[in-house]
Design a protein around this motif. Structure first.
Motif, PDB file in Angstrom:
ATOM      1  N   GLN A 185       0.832  -1.204   0.000  1.00  0.00           N
ATOM      2  CA  GLN A 185       0.000   0.000   0.000  1.00  0.00           C
ATOM      3  C   GLN A 185       0.872   1.261   0.000  1.00  0.00           C
ATOM      4  OE1 GLN A 185      -3.423  -0.042   0.065  1.00  0.00           O
ATOM      5  NE2 GLN A 185      -3.275  -2.266  -0.085  1.00  0.00           N
ATOM      6  N   PRO A 186       0.323   2.382  -0.492  1.00  0.00           N
ATOM      7  CA  PRO A 186       1.025   3.654  -0.308  1.00  0.00           C
ATOM      8  C   PRO A 186       1.009   4.013   1.175  1.00  0.00           C
ATOM      9  CG  PRO A 186      -1.020   3.973  -1.550  1.00  0.00           C
ATOM     10  CD  PRO A 186      -0.897   2.518  -1.262  1.00  0.00           C
ATOM     11  N   LEU A 187       2.056   4.672   1.624  1.00  0.00           N
ATOM     12  CA  LEU A 187       2.190   5.038   3.027  1.00  0.00           C
ATOM     13  C   LEU A 187       1.044   5.922   3.497  1.00  0.00           C
ATOM     14  CD1 LEU A 187       4.034   4.774   5.482  1.00  0.00           C
ATOM     15  CD2 LEU A 187       5.313   6.730   4.649  1.00  0.00           C
ATOM     16  N   GLY A 188       0.653   6.875   2.686  1.00  0.00           N
ATOM     17  CA  GLY A 188      -0.422   7.788   3.066  1.00  0.00           C
ATOM     18  C   GLY A 188       0.051   8.773   4.116  1.00  0.00           C
ATOM     19  N   SER A 189      -0.854   9.621   4.530  1.00  0.00           N
ATOM     20  CA  SER A 189      -0.559  10.614   5.564  1.00  0.00           C
ATOM     21  C   SER A 189      -1.082  10.103   6.894  1.00  0.00           C
ATOM     22  CB  SER A 189      -1.229  11.932   5.207  1.00  0.00           C
ATOM     23  OG  SER A 189      -1.243  12.791   6.321  1.00  0.00           O
ATOM     24  N   PRO A 190      -0.238  10.040   7.921  1.00  0.00           N
ATOM     25  CA  PRO A 190      -0.727   9.584   9.227  1.00  0.00           C
ATOM     26  C   PRO A 190      -1.933  10.394   9.708  1.00  0.00           C
ATOM     27  CG  PRO A 190       1.656   9.656   9.241  1.00  0.00           C
ATOM     28  CD  PRO A 190       1.204  10.287   7.954  1.00  0.00           C
ATOM     29  N   ALA A 191      -1.945  11.705   9.487  1.00  0.00           N
ATOM     30  CA  ALA A 191      -3.054  12.551   9.936  1.00  0.00           C
ATOM     31  C   ALA A 191      -4.344  12.152   9.235  1.00  0.00           C
ATOM     32  CB  ALA A 191      -2.738  14.019   9.692  1.00  0.00           C
ATOM     33  N   GLU A 192      -4.281  11.850   7.947  1.00  0.00           N
ATOM     34  CA  GLU A 192      -5.461  11.441   7.197  1.00  0.00           C
ATOM     35  C   GLU A 192      -5.949  10.055   7.629  1.00  0.00           C
ATOM     36  OE1 GLU A 192      -4.504  11.755   3.057  1.00  0.00           O
ATOM     37  OE2 GLU A 192      -4.310  13.935   3.158  1.00  0.00           O
ATOM     38  N   ARG A 193      -5.082   9.307   8.283  1.00  0.00           N
ATOM     39  CA  ARG A 193      -5.451   7.964   8.755  1.00  0.00           C
ATOM     40  C   ARG A 193      -5.874   7.991  10.222  1.00  0.00           C
ATOM     41  NH1 ARG A 193      -3.667   3.851   4.597  1.00  0.00           N
ATOM     42  NH2 ARG A 193      -2.242   4.998   3.308  1.00  0.00           N
ATOM     43  N   GLY A 194      -6.081   9.199  10.751  1.00  0.00           N
ATOM     44  CA  GLY A 194      -6.533   9.336  12.127  1.00  0.00           C
ATOM     45  C   GLY A 194      -5.425   9.306  13.161  1.00  0.00           C
ATOM     46  N   ILE A 195      -4.188   9.549  12.719  1.00  0.00           N
ATOM     47  CA  ILE A 195      -3.046   9.501  13.638  1.00  0.00           C
ATOM     48  C   ILE A 195      -2.261  10.802  13.518  1.00  0.00           C
ATOM     49  CG2 ILE A 195      -1.176   8.052  14.513  1.00  0.00           C
ATOM     50  CD1 ILE A 195      -2.173   5.856  12.568  1.00  0.00           C
ATOM     51  N   ALA A 196      -2.930  11.925  13.784  1.00  0.00           N
ATOM     52  CA  ALA A 196      -2.250  13.229  13.743  1.00  0.00           C
ATOM     53  C   ALA A 196      -1.190  13.264  14.840  1.00  0.00           C
ATOM     54  CB  ALA A 196      -3.251  14.352  13.940  1.00  0.00           C
ATOM     55  N   GLY A 197      -0.060  13.876  14.551  1.00  0.00           N
ATOM     56  CA  GLY A 197       1.007  13.992  15.546  1.00  0.00           C
ATOM     57  C   GLY A 197       2.037  12.890  15.448  1.00  0.00           C
ATOM     58  N   LEU A 198       1.941  12.046  14.434  1.00  0.00           N
ATOM     59  CA  LEU A 198       2.927  10.980  14.214  1.00  0.00           C
ATOM     60  C   LEU A 198       3.700  11.315  12.941  1.00  0.00           C
ATOM     61  CD1 LEU A 198       3.544   7.776  15.073  1.00  0.00           C
ATOM     62  CD2 LEU A 198       2.772   7.563  12.718  1.00  0.00           C
ATOM     63  N   THR A 199       4.985  11.025  12.933  1.00  0.00           N
ATOM     64  CA  THR A 199       5.821  11.253  11.758  1.00  0.00           C
ATOM     65  C   THR A 199       6.487   9.955  11.350  1.00  0.00           C
ATOM     66  OG1 THR A 199       6.279  13.509  12.471  1.00  0.00           O
ATOM     67  CG2 THR A 199       7.785  12.561  10.855  1.00  0.00           C
ATOM     68  N   VAL A 200       6.411   9.629  10.056  1.00  0.00           N
ATOM     69  CA  VAL A 200       7.209   8.535   9.518  1.00  0.00           C
ATOM     70  C   VAL A 200       8.525   9.177   9.104  1.00  0.00           C
ATOM     71  CG1 VAL A 200       7.413   6.731   7.778  1.00  0.00           C
ATOM     72  CG2 VAL A 200       5.168   7.258   8.763  1.00  0.00           C
ATOM     73  N   VAL A 201       9.553   8.921   9.900  1.00  0.00           N
ATOM     74  CA  VAL A 201      10.851   9.564   9.705  1.00  0.00           C
ATOM     75  C   VAL A 201      11.538   9.024   8.456  1.00  0.00           C
ATOM     76  CG1 VAL A 201      13.119   9.949  10.753  1.00  0.00           C
ATOM     77  CG2 VAL A 201      11.066   9.911  12.182  1.00  0.00           C
ATOM     78  N   ALA A 202      11.456   7.701   8.253  1.00  0.00           N
ATOM     79  CA  ALA A 202      12.121   7.079   7.108  1.00  0.00           C
ATOM     80  C   ALA A 202      11.533   5.699   6.867  1.00  0.00           C
ATOM     81  CB  ALA A 202      13.630   6.959   7.363  1.00  0.00           C
ATOM     82  N   VAL A 203      11.745   5.212   5.642  1.00  0.00           N
ATOM     83  CA  VAL A 203      11.470   3.828   5.306  1.00  0.00           C
ATOM     84  C   VAL A 203      12.804   3.235   4.865  1.00  0.00           C
ATOM     85  CG1 VAL A 203      10.233   2.218   3.814  1.00  0.00           C
ATOM     86  CG2 VAL A 203       9.096   4.304   4.603  1.00  0.00           C
ATOM     87  N   VAL A 204      13.220   2.177   5.560  1.00  0.00           N
ATOM     88  CA  VAL A 204      14.482   1.518   5.224  1.00  0.00           C
ATOM     89  C   VAL A 204      14.149   0.307   4.373  1.00  0.00           C
ATOM     90  CG1 VAL A 204      16.552   0.407   6.129  1.00  0.00           C
ATOM     91  CG2 VAL A 204      15.510   2.314   7.382  1.00  0.00           C
ATOM     92  N   ARG A 205      14.756   0.253   3.194  1.00  0.00           N
ATOM     93  CA  ARG A 205      14.542  -0.849   2.261  1.00  0.00           C
ATOM     94  C   ARG A 205      15.907  -1.367   1.834  1.00  0.00           C
ATOM     95  NH1 ARG A 205      10.710   0.774  -2.220  1.00  0.00           N
ATOM     96  NH2 ARG A 205       9.184   0.265  -0.610  1.00  0.00           N
TER      97      ARG A 205
END
Length: 177
Positions: free
Chosen positions: A103-123
């Motif tokens: 899935q696309p990561l999306g925005s945490p705020a739009e997913r009901g989790i305002a105040g969270l940051t995805v700092v990085a994705v390690v692949r």
């Protein structure tokens, strides 16, 4: 701050050296070809070449060594940040059965989790800092998130199930448990 001396080696590259706190001398020859030589020099009283060590590294190996050596500072910095009251930094490794896989990561705020940051994705061997909402997440990826412990737990629940609801008692252990 460590005093690094640089000497151009015509036709070869650049020699970087510094003296350690215990009096040892360390050098890196950065070859124009991309290879590097990691060198430690013997103390003068030990005689010439008695304790000299040289190790040839490919460009990829040199980058890996630099990441490992620099990683200590990054880990220490993250550990210090993690001790700030109200801030949690955690890692979520995506499995095949997780909702977020594919899935696309999306925005945490739009997913009901305002105040969270995805700092990085390690692949694999690379990090994707501050990924955009359309960044697609795959099994094996590791998401690095920061926020309050409650927000991190909600995010992990969402990543796993597609719902941002946290079960009672879920905050008693680490968010990924």
């Amino acid at each position: 701050m460590v005093d690094v001396r640089r000497v151009k080696l015509p036709g070869v590259g650049v020699l970087h050296t510094f003296i350690t706190s215990d009096g040892g001398k360390v050098g890196v020859i950065a070859h124009r070809s991309g290879h590097s030589d990691l060198i430690t020099f013997s103390d003068e009283e030990d005689g010439p070449d008695n304790n000299k060590v040289s190790l040839r590294l490919s460009e990829d190996e040199a980058h890996t060594l630099a990441e490992l050596l620099g990683g200590t500072q990054i880990t220490e910095s993250l550990t210090a940040l993690d001790q700030i009251p109200g801030l949690s930094i955690d890692w979520f490794t995506v499995d095949y059965e997780d909702y977020i896989a594919g899935q696309p990561l999306g925005s945490p705020a739009e997913r009901g989790i305002a105040g969270l940051t995805v700092v990085a994705v390690v692949r694999g061997d690379s990090a994707n800092p501050a990924p955009s909402p359309d960044f697609r997440v795959f099994p094996g990826d590791t998401l690095v998130v920061a926020g309050s412990p409650e927000k991190v737990a909600k995010a992990f629940s969402f990543f796993r199930t597609g719902e941002a609801k946290v079960k009672a008692g879920a905050l008693d252990g680490p968010p990924g448990s």
